[in-house]
Design an enzyme around this catalytic site. Sequence first.
Site, short mmCIF file in Angstrom:
data_model
loop_
_atom_site.label_atom_id
_atom_site.label_comp_id
_atom_site.label_asym_id
_atom_site.label_seq_id
_atom_site.Cartn_x
_atom_site.Cartn_y
_atom_site.Cartn_z
N GLU A 95 -1.53 23.96 -39.91
CA GLU A 95 -0.78 24.97 -39.11
C GLU A 95 -1.82 25.89 -38.69
O GLU A 95 -2.11 27.06 -39.51
CB GLU A 95 0.27 25.75 -40.08
CG GLU A 95 1.21 24.70 -40.76
CD GLU A 95 2.70 25.56 -40.82
OE1 GLU A 95 3.69 25.20 -40.15
OE2 GLU A 95 2.84 26.40 -41.47
N GLY B 259 9.29 26.12 -37.91
CA GLY B 259 9.95 27.38 -38.21
C GLY B 259 11.13 27.77 -37.45
O GLY B 259 12.18 27.03 -37.47
N GLU C 280 1.97 32.68 -44.26
CA GLU C 280 2.54 34.08 -44.34
C GLU C 280 2.52 34.41 -45.74
O GLU C 280 2.16 35.38 -46.18
CB GLU C 280 3.92 33.85 -43.91
CG GLU C 280 3.92 34.00 -42.56
CD GLU C 280 5.27 33.13 -41.76
OE1 GLU C 280 6.31 32.95 -42.46
OE2 GLU C 280 5.20 32.94 -40.63
N SER D 144 4.92 26.38 -33.58
CA SER D 144 5.44 26.22 -32.33
C SER D 144 6.05 25.01 -31.96
O SER D 144 6.46 24.84 -30.57
CB SER D 144 4.81 27.08 -31.15
OG SER D 144 4.70 28.67 -31.46
N ASN E 44 11.14 25.07 -42.03
CA ASN E 44 10.82 26.03 -42.94
C ASN E 44 11.77 27.52 -42.31
O ASN E 44 11.26 27.81 -41.13
CB ASN E 44 9.48 26.44 -42.66
CG ASN E 44 9.11 27.75 -43.31
OD1 ASN E 44 9.92 28.24 -44.16
ND2 ASN E 44 7.77 28.39 -43.00
N TRP E 45 12.64 27.85 -43.07
CA TRP E 45 13.62 28.84 -42.45
C TRP E 45 13.15 30.31 -42.78
O TRP E 45 13.66 31.09 -42.41
CB TRP E 45 15.12 28.84 -43.35
CG TRP E 45 15.95 27.50 -42.57
CD1 TRP E 45 15.49 26.62 -41.46
CD2 TRP E 45 17.11 27.22 -42.85
NE1 TRP E 45 16.52 25.83 -41.38
CE2 TRP E 45 17.66 26.17 -42.15
CE3 TRP E 45 18.18 27.87 -43.79
CZ2 TRP E 45 18.99 25.67 -41.98
CZ3 TRP E 45 19.49 27.23 -43.96
CH2 TRP E 45 19.74 26.30 -43.12
N LYS E 46 11.85 30.38 -43.28
CA LYS E 46 11.36 31.57 -43.81
C LYS E 46 12.47 32.44 -44.35
O LYS E 46 13.34 31.87 -45.16
CB LYS E 46 10.63 32.31 -42.56
CG LYS E 46 9.80 31.27 -41.81
CD LYS E 46 9.14 31.87 -40.72
CE LYS E 46 8.19 30.66 -40.05
NZ LYS E 46 7.25 31.50 -39.46
N HIS F 112 1.96 28.55 -47.41
CA HIS F 112 2.02 28.89 -46.03
C HIS F 112 1.29 30.15 -45.54
O HIS F 112 0.90 30.82 -46.48
CB HIS F 112 3.58 29.18 -45.81
CG HIS F 112 4.08 29.57 -44.36
ND1 HIS F 112 3.91 30.40 -43.76
CD2 HIS F 112 4.56 28.37 -43.54
CE1 HIS F 112 4.04 30.30 -42.28
NE2 HIS F 112 4.68 29.07 -42.38
N GLY G 70 4.96 30.73 -34.68
CA GLY G 70 5.95 31.76 -34.43
C GLY G 70 5.22 32.52 -32.95
O GLY G 70 5.88 33.46 -32.77
C1 PEP Z 1 6.16 27.71 -39.76
O1 PEP Z 1 6.85 28.77 -40.25
O2 PEP Z 1 5.60 27.12 -40.48
C2 PEP Z 1 6.17 27.67 -38.32
C3 PEP Z 1 5.33 26.60 -38.00
O3 PEP Z 1 6.79 28.20 -37.62
P1 PEP Z 1 7.03 28.23 -35.78
O4 PEP Z 1 7.46 26.75 -35.80
O5 PEP Z 1 8.15 29.39 -35.57
O6 PEP Z 1 5.73 28.46 -35.33
#
Ligand code: PEP
Length: 277
Positions: free
Chosen positions: A194, A261, A124, A240, A35-37, A122, A200
Amino acid sequence: MAGGATLLVCGAPNQTPISASRYHRTMRTPLMAGNWKMFKTPAETTEFFEKFVPLVAKADHAEIAICPPFINIPAAVAGAKGSKVTIGGQNCYWVNKEGAFTGEVNAPMLKAAGCTWVIIGHSERRQFFGETDATVFQRTTAALEAGIKPIVCVGELLAERESGQTNEVLKTQFMGGIAPLTPEQFAQVVIAYEPVWAIGTGKVATPEIAQDAHRVIRSLAGEKFGAEAAAAVLILYGGSVKPDNVAGLMAQPDIDGALVGGASLKPEDFAGVVNFQ
Ligand code: PEP
């Protein structure tokens, strides 16, 4: 990757061992999704794929997906051409007919652009853009109707975990966003667990904590859709994930892949996650 049910950690008498799974994983091919956000330009996307594709050329053990910002989807599709890497969106609107919805992108557009997947719900989106379980359901059905596979995200906040509400939160999100699907629709869905406190933050859930939540989600799927559907559904862990912690997570019987992410932004790091075994 360990297959089948494994009892790794036993709790007190009469407690379910936290890693116990009633569902064998033999029929589930892992999915590693990035997931590049809101990161990267089209030129940076092209550069990423030039480096990434050769690094995962031998990864026959897993499906691989990258979900870039909408603007980068054409560059991603071009960069992935001829490889096994598939592309997804990070959201889609719930109306599949084109219309006056400024700023929105729908699932038929994603399909036409070459996407296989779309991330729905997600944390976010839930935290910053008013996503609810009801809109998660609407977006999920719209994606399915357009032939796009949804990766539906669920997960608890830190305060919810600390106050012992994790299972209740997962149940609410599952019942609102996923349970109203038909069995045929459910068979096309991937779920991503998640925990919001791990996204993050660098604080990855321990494999045992993640497995426990995955087992709960799979049980919910079993109660609603039956044992066969529960055994077949992919449940990804996200929060993470990095090359150095992915193997421990993937060793858990109910963890079927990762939604990644930060570590999906660098070709070497995401290849390290994909090539976990
Ligand atoms: C995500 O954006 O879905 C995510 C899990 O981010 P990260 O791996 O940076 O925690």
